[in-house]
Motif scaffolding. Sequence first.
Motif, PDB file in Angstrom:
ATOM      1  N   ASN B 157       0.803  -1.030   0.167  1.00 46.79           N
ATOM      2  CA  ASN B 157       0.017   0.040   0.070  1.00 46.79           C
ATOM      3  C   ASN B 157       0.948   1.341   0.135  1.00 46.79           C
ATOM      4  OD1 ASN B 157      -2.540  -1.432   0.022  1.00 46.79           O
ATOM      5  ND2 ASN B 157      -2.281  -1.666   2.283  1.00 46.79           N
ATOM      6  N   ASN B 167      -5.267  -3.684  -3.809  1.00 48.54           N
ATOM      7  CA  ASN B 167      -5.880  -4.579  -4.957  1.00 48.54           C
ATOM      8  C   ASN B 167      -4.701  -5.510  -5.525  1.00 48.54           C
ATOM      9  OD1 ASN B 167      -7.955  -4.972  -6.664  1.00 48.54           O
ATOM     10  ND2 ASN B 167      -7.165  -3.572  -8.340  1.00 48.54           N
ATOM     11  N   GLY B 168      -3.649  -5.306  -5.224  1.00 44.95           N
ATOM     12  CA  GLY B 168      -2.492  -6.558  -5.452  1.00 44.95           C
ATOM     13  C   GLY B 168      -2.088  -6.614  -6.974  1.00 44.95           C
ATOM     14  N   LEU B 256       1.925 -20.365  -4.410  1.00 41.89           N
ATOM     15  CA  LEU B 256       0.726 -19.544  -4.240  1.00 41.89           C
ATOM     16  C   LEU B 256       0.170 -18.982  -5.605  1.00 41.89           C
ATOM     17  CD1 LEU B 256      -0.469 -18.046  -0.993  1.00 41.89           C
ATOM     18  CD2 LEU B 256      -0.514 -16.677  -3.113  1.00 41.89           C
ATOM     19  N   THR B 260      -3.107 -19.513  -7.361  1.00 41.41           N
ATOM     20  CA  THR B 260      -4.208 -18.422  -7.458  1.00 41.41           C
ATOM     21  C   THR B 260      -4.064 -17.462  -8.521  1.00 41.41           C
ATOM     22  OG1 THR B 260      -3.070 -17.102  -5.660  1.00 41.41           O
ATOM     23  CG2 THR B 260      -4.435 -18.735  -4.859  1.00 41.41           C
ATOM     24  N   LEU B 262      -2.370 -14.754  -8.224  1.00 38.84           N
ATOM     25  CA  LEU B 262      -2.329 -13.270  -7.868  1.00 38.84           C
ATOM     26  C   LEU B 262      -1.506 -13.151  -6.357  1.00 38.84           C
ATOM     27  CD1 LEU B 262      -4.386 -12.076  -5.146  1.00 38.84           C
ATOM     28  CD2 LEU B 262      -5.771 -13.803  -6.253  1.00 38.84           C
ATOM     29  N   ALA B 264      -1.774 -10.473  -3.182  1.00 39.27           N
ATOM     30  CA  ALA B 264      -2.195  -9.214  -2.786  1.00 39.27           C
ATOM     31  C   ALA B 264      -2.106  -9.172  -1.285  1.00 39.27           C
ATOM     32  CB  ALA B 264      -3.755  -9.238  -3.100  1.00 39.27           C
ATOM     33  N   GLY B 266      -3.919  -8.780   1.122  1.00 34.27           N
ATOM     34  CA  GLY B 266      -5.064  -9.420   1.841  1.00 34.27           C
ATOM     35  C   GLY B 266      -4.962 -10.799   2.008  1.00 34.27           C
ATOM     36  N   ALA B 267      -4.045 -11.611   1.113  1.00 31.17           N
ATOM     37  CA  ALA B 267      -3.423 -12.892   1.305  1.00 31.17           C
ATOM     38  C   ALA B 267      -2.524 -13.052   2.316  1.00 31.17           C
ATOM     39  CB  ALA B 267      -3.086 -13.531  -0.276  1.00 31.17           C
TER      40      ALA B 267
END
Lengths: 430, 376
Positions: B157, B167-168, B256, B260, B262, B264, B266-267
Amino acid sequence: MRTRIKPLLLGCAVALGLGMGACGGDDSTDGGETPGVTDTKVTVGGHFPLTGPAAPGYSDIPVAIEAYFEYVNDNGGINGRELEFIARDDGYNPTNTVKVTKQLVLDDGVFAIVGGLGTPTHSKVVDYLNSSRVPDLFVSSGCLCWDEPEDHPYTFGWLPSYTVEGKTLGNYIAENFPDAKVGVFYQDDDFGADGMAGLDKYIEDQIVAREGYQSGTTDIGPQIAAIKQADADVVVLLTVPTYTALAHLAAAELNYAPQFVSSSVGADPVTVGGLLEEFSKGAAGTDMIEGMISDDYLPPVADTSDSWTQLFDKVRKKYAPDLPPSGTVRYGMALAYTFAQALQAAGEHPTRDGIVDALEGQELAGPPLAPYRYSEDSHAGITGVQMGSIKDGESVPMGDVLTTDDGDGPIEPYIEGHPEAPKDGIPPPQ
Amino acid sequence: MTARATTPAPAGGARELAGRAASRGRRLLDQTLLRNLALAALAALGLYLLSYWLGRFDNLQLATIAYYFVAIAGLTVLTGLNGQISLGHGALMAIGAYATIKVGESAELPLAALLAIATIATALVGVVIGAGAARLRGPYLAGATLALAVGLPALANRFPDFLGGENGLSTAPPVPPSSLGVGFALERWQAWIACAAALITFVVLANLVRSRYGRAFRAVRDDEVAAALAGLNVARVQVLAFVVSAACAGLAGGLLVVVTSLAAPGAFTLELSIALLTAAVLGGLGSLAGAVWGAAIVVLLPTWAEDIGRELSLSTSVEANLPLLVYGVVLIGVMLAAPRGIQGALSWAGGLIGRRVRGHTEPRSRGASAPGEEIT
């Protein structure tokens, strides 16, 4: 030393067995049949934050969708098929979104994803859904990025875009507070960015402070203090309900009482009032957001003369009596209605491509105040909103419904009005 | 990895003695390496068959278990064998994940090279963190790595243009080679990649923990002063353990991305870091087989619990929280019934049965072996 091999072998063997026991082999290949559609049932699903910090408020949406689907099922279904909704929890974590979406498509074999919630979350599965040709309908987010019919022919937005909202809010401030200094408190992702792009078209020179927050951090005191320092008379909130509540509490702590103007995303009085009560341990409530100005895209929850409000309240009382009559619940029901409508429009033998064609080709109209923009060239949702303000804990509309686009198009009143809800509450065959 | 004797031959030892020790060492090396390779080959065969038997989503779950295994195996070596706690392995996975995507964006490299780069990049970061960690003990080390878990993903961020913010970053999924046929499921290919990496990790770690380095790890864990007196550079051993562990986390982060597509923030929450440590403890701290158990539990348990909740048609709010409840109950249950983790309990039960069969009567209590005793 040799004896040590055994435990590991055992571990491997049991792990293998565990894996096998866990899963039934089902290499779901599409052999002509439409996944998720049988003669008696249509199964769809979506990802929502049911646990974690984003869950309060939003976790009611799938319950509301299920409630409306049950109502449809008890009244004969759509073309004789019952509707089933599978909500899976992603906790607003993109990695989980990827997992549960694949689970919905591959394991649950859903016909379509309906109402998947969030921009950072849903944007991670759009490519996957489109390459798998799974209809990705009515994303629960106002990001402009769902409207890309060339790259993502199976994805459709539903909400008015954040830019449409930003333009309408900016226009309102320019007309009603032409001399005010404006502070913006925004979520630091495309919700905030798209919203500010809309605001800037009307009040760029009026804005004196722009402060962002990361979803997840709860200490927003410094940002509100900075907006107060800049002497803003009007504070625009591009926030989700949790942060609308936190911003009001932080402002009250600083003895700062500007005119708040909030995007519809974080303006539902029932949800925000509940959060205020929770955060302040009962010291504050809906009275704190009295007078807040916002916009809305559905008939107000409090307007009991509206046929849609009556329908949704009837369904809520019978099928989900635990839910409050909130904007969130109304949103879930309206979304569920729109899906039923699209399925009806897709004909007696719905296919994945069929429902996409139906949305592009037929002019649907339903609960929203302004029409949809669906066509072959546009997958954007509702075109407009109506301004309103909160009086006695209820959102009261002001003025005409206003429609506009995501670009430099003008803001125009829309006076035709939205259609009445069908008598039986089920979308009629087209 | 070598498996030479750690202690030098006695001062007065004849050359002949040293030579015998060396040849014995060589035999040992052969045994360990061969045994682990044979095990890996056997597991590979099993996983290959499994991947054809499983459905597409279940293959994805298998791939997820595999990358969790890689991260947990690295952590179990660090915490179980070297005695250093880390609450920051989720953040190290983030480094591997972001490195995979950023390098992949700027250079056309095969996936294996990308994963190797992610591993090395994270190992380098591990050198820096490990150097700091080697000076810290107990709660201070936990606190420092906790700060890492909270702080590092927030960098995304801080530099939204480079790292994509909240948003990653996204990337395309790996494409199965055309030689496998047109209809080859992407999920099976992802499972193959992740399982292959997991098996390589297993072979490397299983050899490492039985080598002089593994013995050095354990010596430092058990008594730093004694280890230093025996001629070990304690700090260097600790940094090495951290680097090995970080490399595994980096590889897991890269995998990962394979699964996936991605990376981000949040992961890579604090919850992930704690879940990794929990899985290592649940499976059996210090045991690679335990890491398999731990990985299987953290991945499969939530899915099962959710499905059970759906079968019972509970209300949405109860159903959504059921996985957390089941997870908590399993955690408490395992810790009460098997304080040394699942693998600890299994090897104890195996030992018990073995003694019964051989007719041993010598009593031996469950707590007799030291916690974290190597069970591989």
